[in-house]
Write a protein that holds these residues in place. Structure first.
Motif, PDB file in Angstrom:
ATOM      1  N   ASP A 335       2.944 -18.248 -34.358  1.00  0.00           N
ATOM      2  CA  ASP A 335       3.095 -19.693 -34.501  1.00  0.00           C
ATOM      3  C   ASP A 335       4.007 -20.299 -33.442  1.00  0.00           C
ATOM      4  O   ASP A 335       4.267 -21.502 -33.458  1.00  0.00           O
ATOM      5  CB  ASP A 335       3.647 -20.025 -35.896  1.00  0.00           C
ATOM      6  N   THR A 337       7.205 -19.429 -33.026  1.00  0.00           N
ATOM      7  CA  THR A 337       8.591 -19.423 -33.499  1.00  0.00           C
ATOM      8  C   THR A 337       9.350 -18.280 -32.850  1.00  0.00           C
ATOM      9  O   THR A 337       8.841 -17.158 -32.750  1.00  0.00           O
ATOM     10  CB  THR A 337       8.647 -19.267 -35.028  1.00  0.00           C
ATOM     11  N   GLU A 339      11.773 -15.315 -32.699  1.00  0.00           N
ATOM     12  CA  GLU A 339      12.204 -14.360 -33.721  1.00  0.00           C
ATOM     13  C   GLU A 339      13.349 -13.488 -33.222  1.00  0.00           C
ATOM     14  O   GLU A 339      13.299 -12.951 -32.120  1.00  0.00           O
ATOM     15  CB  GLU A 339      11.038 -13.449 -34.121  1.00  0.00           C
ATOM     16  N   GLU A 358      16.946 -32.536 -35.811  1.00  0.00           N
ATOM     17  CA  GLU A 358      16.420 -32.660 -34.452  1.00  0.00           C
ATOM     18  C   GLU A 358      16.157 -34.124 -34.107  1.00  0.00           C
ATOM     19  O   GLU A 358      15.711 -34.429 -33.012  1.00  0.00           O
ATOM     20  CB  GLU A 358      15.128 -31.853 -34.313  1.00  0.00           C
ATOM     21  N   PRO A 406      10.751 -27.124 -29.503  1.00  0.00           N
ATOM     22  CA  PRO A 406      10.207 -26.095 -30.389  1.00  0.00           C
ATOM     23  C   PRO A 406       8.725 -26.346 -30.654  1.00  0.00           C
ATOM     24  O   PRO A 406       8.291 -27.499 -30.790  1.00  0.00           O
ATOM     25  CB  PRO A 406      11.031 -26.273 -31.680  1.00  0.00           C
ATOM     26  N   GLN A 407       7.962 -25.277 -30.726  1.00  0.00           N
ATOM     27  CA  GLN A 407       6.527 -25.422 -30.984  1.00  0.00           C
ATOM     28  C   GLN A 407       6.283 -26.113 -32.323  1.00  0.00           C
ATOM     29  O   GLN A 407       5.356 -26.939 -32.460  1.00  0.00           O
ATOM     30  CB  GLN A 407       5.853 -24.055 -30.965  1.00  0.00           C
ATOM     31  N   GLU A 408       7.106 -25.827 -33.296  1.00  0.00           N
ATOM     32  CA  GLU A 408       6.942 -26.419 -34.630  1.00  0.00           C
ATOM     33  C   GLU A 408       7.051 -27.947 -34.571  1.00  0.00           C
ATOM     34  O   GLU A 408       6.294 -28.668 -35.235  1.00  0.00           O
ATOM     35  CB  GLU A 408       8.005 -25.856 -35.578  1.00  0.00           C
ATOM     36  N   LEU A 409       7.983 -28.451 -33.767  1.00  0.00           N
ATOM     37  CA  LEU A 409       8.149 -29.901 -33.638  1.00  0.00           C
ATOM     38  C   LEU A 409       6.937 -30.533 -32.963  1.00  0.00           C
ATOM     39  O   LEU A 409       6.457 -31.596 -33.388  1.00  0.00           O
ATOM     40  CB  LEU A 409       9.416 -30.198 -32.836  1.00  0.00           C
ATOM     41  N   ASP A 411       3.880 -29.300 -32.913  1.00  0.00           N
ATOM     42  CA  ASP A 411       2.772 -29.224 -33.876  1.00  0.00           C
ATOM     43  C   ASP A 411       2.814 -30.413 -34.829  1.00  0.00           C
ATOM     44  O   ASP A 411       1.780 -31.009 -35.163  1.00  0.00           O
ATOM     45  CB  ASP A 411       2.860 -27.928 -34.685  1.00  0.00           C
ATOM     46  N   LYS A 412       3.995 -30.768 -35.256  1.00  0.00           N
ATOM     47  CA  LYS A 412       4.173 -31.855 -36.221  1.00  0.00           C
ATOM     48  C   LYS A 412       3.861 -33.206 -35.600  1.00  0.00           C
ATOM     49  O   LYS A 412       3.204 -34.052 -36.219  1.00  0.00           O
ATOM     50  CB  LYS A 412       5.606 -31.831 -36.750  1.00  0.00           C
ATOM     51  N   GLU A 416      -1.555 -29.183 -33.566  1.00  0.00           N
ATOM     52  CA  GLU A 416      -1.411 -27.756 -33.297  1.00  0.00           C
ATOM     53  C   GLU A 416      -2.185 -27.286 -32.073  1.00  0.00           C
ATOM     54  O   GLU A 416      -2.097 -26.120 -31.699  1.00  0.00           O
ATOM     55  CB  GLU A 416      -1.851 -26.963 -34.532  1.00  0.00           C
ATOM     56  N   GLU A 419       0.155 -26.683 -26.894  1.00  0.00           N
ATOM     57  CA  GLU A 419       1.069 -25.561 -26.773  1.00  0.00           C
ATOM     58  C   GLU A 419       2.168 -25.866 -25.761  1.00  0.00           C
ATOM     59  O   GLU A 419       1.900 -26.328 -24.651  1.00  0.00           O
ATOM     60  CB  GLU A 419       0.311 -24.299 -26.339  1.00  0.00           C
TER      61      GLU A 419
END
Length: 468
Positions: A335, A337, A339, A358, A406-409, A411-412, A416, A419
Motif C-alpha cells: 500500500d 506504507t 514499514e 498532517e 505519504p501514499q496514504e494521504l 490516496d485519500k 489510489e 502513485e
C-alpha cells in the motif's frame, strides 16, 4: 463579485486583528491587498516569452508555473477551506495565485471567478512588478503593475517596457516572502525555509537562495552566461528561472519530465549517507549498524516547505550471499506504507488536542522536529542477530529515500491510481564477513552512490507506473 470582495476584505481584517492579538506583525497598509487590482493590469506570460524565450522555457512546467494548477494543492486547499470555513482561502492563495488574490478573483476557492492569467501561478508579470516588500513571511509583497518591470540589473533596456533595478531581487528576502509561512491565527511557523537558511552558515556567508536555485549549479553558485532577452546585452550570468526544488511528483503530470529530472538531481546533491558496520560477525552474534545522514548540500533544513508531509527516511536491507533477507527496515508494503523505519525525518505538527495532524491549518504546535539542518549530521542505529545458517558474506545496503507526501494521504485526496514516486537521494553498501574469511579476501571499504543512469532509469519506471 461585489459580495465576494466584501467577504475577502472582512477575512483580511479578521486575520489582521487576530495577528495583532497574538503579537504577530500584520501586513502594513502599503502591502497590496485582496481586490486592490484587476487581472487586466497584468501582462500574459506568453507575451513575455516573445522576447524572453529562454527564460520562459525555463519557467514553463515548473512548480512556480503550476503553483495554482497543482492538483495536490487544489485538493488540499479545498479540504483546508472546508475545515476552516474559508478562513485560509485568501491566505493560501496569496502565494499560489497572487494575481487571483490581488485581483479579488479568489475566494471562492473553487476558482470559478478566476481569469486565465490568474491561473498561471507565480508568473513573469507578477514577479517582475513586485516593487517592494514589507518583510518576509505570508507574502507581504507590494505590487505595481504597469509599464515598469523590476529586476536585478541596473542597465536593462527594453523597447516594450521600462526597466528598473531593485536590490530585493538579488536577496533571499525576495524568496522569503512566500517561503516563510506563519499560521494566520495562532502564529505557528508552518514553513521556515527562509528562517532556517537565515540562521545557518549560508545566511552568515550571504549565500542567497538565488545562488543555488537560479544558477547552473545544483548546491552552489555556477555562472550561466547569456542574454536576458532578445537584443539584450550578453552577461556573465543570467538567472535560470526553473528554480527547481525537490518536487519530482507533480511536474510529470504536466509533461514536464525535465523538471522532475532536475528535482531528482537536486535531491541527490542535498544529502549524503554513511554506514558503520563491523568487518566480521559470527553466527548468533548481534550486529549494530550506524547510518549517518548529513545535510551536505541544502541551505535550509531537509525536508522543507510543508515538511509535515514530506518524508525522508533510511531504507536498510541486509542480505546474505544467496539473497536471503536477514534484516529490513524502511521498506514499503504493497500500500506504499513505510514499514519498520527507525525515523522519518520531517516535523510532526499537533492540533489543539495535542494529536498529530498532517493538516497544518489545524495545527497549533510542533510535537517533533526531526528534520536535518544545514551541514548537520544525524545518526540512527540498526541491530540484528546473525542467523546460524547464514551464507557469508553479508551485504548491508542503506538507501536514503525521499517522497513528497505519504501514499496514504495522496490516496485519500487524489485517488489510489496516483502513485507518489520514491526518490533515492543517496545509497551506500558495506560487507560483513565470516570471521574465518582470510584477511586478503576482505574488502573493508563501503561503496557509496549508484550513478545518475540507474536513478534516471528508476525515475522512468516510476513515471510509467504513475501514468498507468
Amino acid at each position: 463579485m461585489r459580495g465576494t470582495i466584501v467577504k475577502g476584505s472582512l477575512l483580511f481584517v479578521t486575520i489582521v486583528l487576530l495577528l495583532s492579538m497574538t503579537g504577530i506583525p500584520a501586513f502594513a497598509a502599503e502591502v497590496t491587498k485582496f481586490g486592490e487590482l484587476s487581472s487586466d493590469e497584468f501582462t500574459d506570460a506568453d507575451r513575455c516569452g516573445q522576447c524572453h524565450a529562454i527564460i520562459y522555457a525555463d519557467w514553463e512546467g515548473t512548480m512556480h508555473f503550476n503553483a495554482y494548477l497543482d492538483p495536490f494543492y487544489l485538493e488540499e486547499v479545498k479540504v483546508a477551506s472546508e475545515d476552516t470555513d474559508g478562513l485560509v482561502d485568501e491566505f493560501c492563495s496569496r502565494c499560489h495565485t497572487p494575481i487571483g488574490v490581488t485581483s479579488g478573483e479568489i475566494p471562492p476557492i473553487d476558482g470559478s471567478q478566476m481569469s486565465e492569467i490568474a491561473k498561471h501561478g507565480v508568473q513573469c508579470d507578477f514577479c517582475h512588478v513586485v516593487s517592494g516588500s514589507n518583510g518576509t513571511g505570508n507574502a507581504p509583497f507590494i505590487v505595481t503593475p504597469g509599464d515598469t518591470k523590476w529586476g536585478p540589473f541596473d542597465d536593462s533596456r527594453s523597447a516594450f517596457h521600462g526597466s528598473e533595478y531593485l536590490e530585493l531581487y538579488t536577496r533571499s528576502e525576495y524568496c522569503g516572502m512566500c517561503h516563510q509561512v506563519i499560521h494566520p491565527v495562532n502564529g505557528l511557523v508552518i514553513d521556515d525555509t527562509y528562517s532556517t537558511w537565515k540562521e545557518s552558515q549560508y545566511g552568515d556567508d550571504n549565500v542567497a537562495c538565488q545562488d543555488c536555485h537560479m544558477t547552473e549549479g545544483i548546491t552552489e553558485f555556477e555562472a550561466n552566461p547569456g542574454r536576458a532577452g532578445s537584443g539584450a546585452p550578453k552577461r556573465d550570468h543570467i538567472s535560470s528561472h526553473d528554480i527547481v526544488g525537490g518536487n519530482a511528483f507533480i511536474p510529470p503530470m504536466f509533461g514536464a519530465d525535465n523538471v522532475a529530472e532536475m528535482a531528482v538531481e537536486r535531491l541527490q546533491r542535498a544529502a549524503t549517507v554513511e554506514v558503520k558496520t563491523p568487518e566480521m560477525a559470527a553466527s548468533g552474534e548481534e550486529v549494530i549498524i550506524e547510518a549517518s545522514i548529513t545535510n551536505s548540500g541544502a541551505g535550509h533544513s531537509i525536508p522543507t516547505g510543508v515538511s509535515e508531509i514530506r518524508q525522508i527516511w533510511v531504507e536498510m536491507i541486509v542480505t546474505d550471499s544467496e539473497g536471503n533477507e536477514i534484516y529490513t527496515a524502511g521498506t514499503l508494503d504493497e500500500d506504499g506504507t513505510i514499514e519498520g523505519e527507525k525515523l522519518i525525518y520531517n516535523n510532526v505538527l499537533g492540533n489543539s488536542e495535542g494529536n498529530a495532524t498532517e493538516s497544518f491549518w489545524l495545527a497549533d504546535r510542533v510535537l517533533e522536529d526531526n528534520r536535518i539542518g544545514p551541514k548537520e549530521t544525524v545518526t540512527e542505529e540498526h541491530n540484528f542477530t546473525v542467523p546460524d545458517d547464514v551464507a557469508y558474506p553479508l551485504t548491508v545496503k542503506a538507501t536514503l529515500n525521499y517522497r513528497s507526501a505519504p501514499q496514504e494521504l495522496i490516496d485519500k485526496l487524489m485517488g489510489e491510481d496516483t502513485e507518489v514516486p520514491v526518490i533515492a537521494m543517496n545509497e551506500i553498501s558495506a560487507t560483513i564477513y565470516d570471521p574465518a574469511t582470510p584477511p586478503e579476501e576482505r574488502t573493508t571499504e563501503s561503496t557509496p552512490g549508484f550513478g545518475i543512469l540507474a536513478t534516471s532509469m528508476a525515475l522512468v519506471i516510476m513515471m510509467y507506473l504513475f501514468r498507468r
